[in-house]
Motif scaffolding. Structure first.
Motif, short mmCIF file in Angstrom:
data_model
loop_
_atom_site.label_atom_id
_atom_site.label_comp_id
_atom_site.label_asym_id
_atom_site.label_seq_id
_atom_site.Cartn_x
_atom_site.Cartn_y
_atom_site.Cartn_z
N ASN A 115 0.81 -1.23 0.00
CA ASN A 115 0.00 0.00 0.00
C ASN A 115 0.84 1.27 0.00
O ASN A 115 0.61 2.19 0.77
N VAL A 116 1.84 1.30 -0.84
CA VAL A 116 2.65 2.50 -0.99
C VAL A 116 1.98 3.39 -2.02
O VAL A 116 1.60 2.93 -3.10
N SER A 117 1.86 4.65 -1.69
CA SER A 117 1.18 5.57 -2.60
C SER A 117 2.14 6.03 -3.70
O SER A 117 3.26 6.46 -3.43
N ILE A 118 1.68 5.94 -4.94
CA ILE A 118 2.51 6.37 -6.09
C ILE A 118 1.74 7.49 -6.79
O ILE A 118 1.18 7.30 -7.86
N GLY A 119 1.72 8.63 -6.20
CA GLY A 119 0.98 9.73 -6.80
C GLY A 119 -0.47 9.33 -7.00
O GLY A 119 -1.13 8.78 -6.12
N ALA A 120 -0.93 9.54 -8.22
CA ALA A 120 -2.31 9.21 -8.52
C ALA A 120 -2.44 7.80 -9.10
O ALA A 120 -3.51 7.40 -9.53
N ARG A 121 -1.35 7.10 -9.10
CA ARG A 121 -1.36 5.77 -9.73
C ARG A 121 -1.91 4.74 -8.76
O ARG A 121 -2.12 5.01 -7.58
N PRO A 122 -2.13 3.52 -9.22
CA PRO A 122 -2.59 2.46 -8.32
C PRO A 122 -1.59 2.27 -7.18
O PRO A 122 -0.42 2.60 -7.29
N ILE A 123 -2.08 1.71 -6.10
CA ILE A 123 -1.25 1.48 -4.92
C ILE A 123 -0.14 0.48 -5.26
O ILE A 123 -0.35 -0.51 -5.96
N GLY A 124 1.05 0.77 -4.76
CA GLY A 124 2.18 -0.11 -5.06
C GLY A 124 2.77 -0.76 -3.83
O GLY A 124 2.21 -0.69 -2.73
N HIS A 125 3.90 -1.38 -4.02
CA HIS A 125 4.58 -2.10 -2.95
C HIS A 125 6.05 -1.71 -3.00
O HIS A 125 6.61 -1.51 -4.08
N TYR A 126 6.64 -1.64 -1.85
CA TYR A 126 8.03 -1.21 -1.75
C TYR A 126 8.82 -2.26 -0.97
O TYR A 126 8.36 -2.75 0.06
N ASP A 127 10.00 -2.59 -1.48
CA ASP A 127 10.85 -3.57 -0.80
C ASP A 127 12.26 -3.01 -0.77
O ASP A 127 12.82 -2.69 -1.83
N ASN A 128 12.83 -2.88 0.40
CA ASN A 128 14.15 -2.28 0.53
C ASN A 128 15.23 -3.34 0.28
O ASN A 128 15.95 -3.77 1.18
#
Lengths: 153, 538
Positions: free
Chosen positions: B483-496
């Motif tokens: 549920n990472v927000s990418i501006g107005a785009r669909p919700i994304g995922h972040y992995d460090n």
């Protein structure tokens, strides 16, 4: 019997003897390689079964030569301290006193003893394998035996 | 006639010999190295005895301990269907061939193009690995005791980096996914009393031309791989026998078996660890479960295609073998005319490094091998096939057309609607397409779009991978932040993700497309900014 079947039979029949002889000569780690090399060499001959009267004896001799070659190469590598070829003994039999004594022998002595006392090879055959005259085989074996006895004493 | 002493010696020698157990199922060619397998059959004079000896030792040390820690799973039912492979045309790829004499050739349509390049200077070409963009080739050269790794420009065959000393084996080099570094196995200390020399793992940073040790000296280290699972090595000595994966800081145990290859979903083929790089029983790993495929004997993984595992088995004492396909059951097909010593998967083909005089490639669609003689090349060569979209192009030769136009050029081969990065400068973007992952709609390989953003000096800033939705990373990765927000785009995922594995990554599904943006140098905010700038191709 097809040639393929003859090879398979020869392989099945002679491999245990060759493998154990090779193991005594070069150690377990390289024994299989020596046996493989021996058969590869045999199979390069198109008419092996027509040309070779005693296939098992032929294999025995070539196996000994392959082992000898490996032992000599190993010596060279040990000298230059590239020790990849020296493989730790992991088999219980390699810890036996006789096996340890054999490993201390010069390559030619070791191969000669295995040919004679494990494979029952004749002096002519041993001479052929080692590239020496049959008349020299007896003294060679005698000296090699003495070295083993000395090591075991 | 033997005298008394003779007879005593006779008895002792035979008693000793009787203690030597004979390994079962050894009716196979030498397999200490891939080259060893080829040389065995070709009858070549050069023998890599050192590696072979170690390989044989490892073979003999093979034991049930390999299976420790893995739940017992049944071997698939065996149904053997022996039939010759059908005659199918060889795929139309440009090839690069490396020979036992150390020369590297370009090959097209079975003909050598131009002059060879002497890359290995008398040593044999043991292995070649194409970088993910196909711009560079890692060449592993090797003699009996020494080896070296060099990187060539694919288009010109000019040497770009190297040499760096490596162990002379085929399993000692692997590209990082970002192409900025290469993992290598290098010989370490040779203690006089130790049975074998130690090995350490190096990370070779190409930009800085520097190396650093990421795993210290240890004997019997094999099979460096850099797959979707990360950078891995396999060890053959207890207690760590099996595969270890590096997370950028430490090595974590992955399997008691040796990892050979993995597809984009993480499904993997492994080989019993005790054999080093010499093949053996093959295992399949999926979802944390390992299943033994090979009932007995020595096999070599070639590739994975959906739910099929493709492996190779040599036919003893011949220059041929069988391809074995596991899919619930076992199916064999005879392949005359050469051994498939290693395989490079490209599109729907597995292109073989071969011991024969003809190039071999296995069609995943036709389930058969194609052969093509290469005029002027003798037996045994290492082969890589070049992706069609990358043929003949170099970074500097890329025509200065817009990023959008370049993506559009790739679009017909894609099964999804690609996205274009918003503010990328055309001269700092490289666009290629390649196979990878699994297309959930077709069940076959997915065609991916790869967009590289670089800085002024050509160093990678960010890597964008696009594919059909569901092709690649899933949302269940344990360390991912959902549920990472990418501006107005669909919700994304972040992995460090650690830099060594490509760096932090943001991914999301956009319509029918999967999009991932990663970078070895940018942080989360910058990645999200690139992600937010991306727009569907008009």
């Amino acid at each position: 019997m097809s040639v393929e079947a003859r090879w398979a039979t020869l392989y099945e029949d002679s491999r245990p003897l060759l493998y154990r002889a090779a193991a005594l000569m070069v150690g377990t780690a390289e024994a299989e390689e020596v046996v493989q090399e021996t058969f590869e060499r045999a199979m390069r001959s198109r008419n092996f079964f027509d040309e070779v009267r005693e296939p098992v004896a032929w294999l025995r001799t070539v196996c000994a030569r392959q082992a000898l070659g490996r032992l000599r190469r190993r010596r060279v590598w040990e000298r230059i301290r590239v020790r990849l070829t020296v493989v730790e003994s992991t088999e219980p039999w390699e810890q036996a006193e006789l096996a340890i004594a054999l490993r201390k022998l010069p390559a030619r002595d070791r191969v000669a003893l295995v040919l004679r006392y494990y494979q029952d090879a004749s002096y002519e055959e041993i001479g052929d394998a080692l590239g020496i005259a049959p008349v020299s085989v007896g003294p060679l074996l005698s000296r090699a035996r003495a070295k083993v006895r000395e090591a075991l004493a | 006639m033997k005298n008394v002493e003779d007879r005593e010696f006779d008895r002792e020698m035979k008693a000793l010999a009787s203690q030597i157990s004979i390994p079962a199922g050894s009716l196979h060619g030498r397999s200490g190295t891939t080259l060893g397998r080829a040389l065995t059959i070709a009858g070549a004079a050069v023998v890599l005895v050192a590696a072979i000896a170690v390989g044989a030792a490892i073979n003999n040390a093979r034991s049930a301990k390999d299976n420790a820690g893995v739940a017992p799973t049944p071997t698939p039912a065996v149904t053997v269907t022996a039939s010759p492979s059908g005659a199918i045309p060889f795929p139309d790829y440009a090839l690069i061939a490396g020979t036992i004499n150390g020369l590297v050739y370009k090959v097209e349509a079975g003909q050598i193009r131009g002059s060879p390049v002497d890359v290995c200077h008398g040593q044999a070409v043991l292995a070649m690995h194409l970088s993910s963009s196909a711009r560079s080739i890692l060449v592993i050269c090797g003699g009996t005791t020494e080896g070296q790794a060099v990187v060539l420009d694919t288009a010109t065959l000019a040497q770009r980096w190297g040499p760096v000393a490596v162990i002379p084996r085929m399993d000692v080099g692997a590209w990082a996914p970002d192409e900025r570094s290469i993992a290598l196995l290098q010989q370490g200390v040779c203690e006089p009393q130790a049975p074998v020399c130690s090995v350490h793992v190096l990370l070779w940073d190409l930009a800085s031309r520097s190396t650093r040790v990421i795993r210290p000296d240890e004997p019997l280290t094999f099979n460096v791989r850099w797959t979707v699972l990360g950078l891995s090595i396999s060890l053959t000595q207890s207690p760590q026998s099996g595969t270890l994966i590096w997370d950028g800081q430490s090595w974590n145990r992955y399997s008691p078996h040796a990892l050979w290859l993995a597809d984009a979903s993480g499904r993997a083929l492994l080989v019993e660890a005790g054999t080093g790089n010499s093949g053996g029983r093959v295992w399949e790993r999926s979802g944390g479960q390992e299943l033994a495929l090979t009932p007995s004997g020595t096999e070599y993984p070639l590739g994975i295609d959906g739910d099929r595992a493709i492996v190779w088995r040599d036919t003893p004492f011949t220059n041929s073998g069988v391809v074995v396909v596991y899919r619930g059951q076992r199916e064999e097909r005879e392949v005359p005319g050469g051994l498939c010593l290693a395989a490079q998967q490209i599109d729907r083909w597995l292109v073989c490094t071969t011991s024969g005089s003809a190039a071999l490639a296995y069609s995943l669609d036709a389930n058969a091998f194609a052969q093509q003689p290469i005029t002027g090349l003798a037996r045994f060569y290492v082969l890589v096939a070049l992706p069609k979209s990358g043929q003949g192009s170099t970074p500097t030769a890329t025509p200065p057309v817009s990023v959008e136009a370049r993506i559009r050029a790739e679009a017909p081969s894609l099964s999804f609607r690609p996205l274009v990065p918003g503010d990328a400068s055309a001269d700092r973007v490289a666009v290629t397409s390649r196979s990878g992952g699994r297309d959930p709609r077709t069940g076959g390989d997915a065609r991916l779009l790869q967009i590289e953003l670089t800085d002024q000096v050509g160093a990678l800033l960010a890597l964008i991978i696009e594919g059909p939705a569901g092709c690649c990373l899933d949302y269940a990765r344990p360390d991912a932040i959902p549920n990472v927000s990418i501006g107005a785009r669909p919700i994304g995922h972040y992995d460090n993700v650690a830099v060594a594995f490509g760096g932090p990554i943001v991914w999301w599904v956009d319509g029918d497309a999967y999009v991932a943006v990663s970078s070895p140098v940018l942080g989360q905010d910058e990645l999200l900014r690139i992600a937010a700038s991306m727009r569907a191709l008009p």
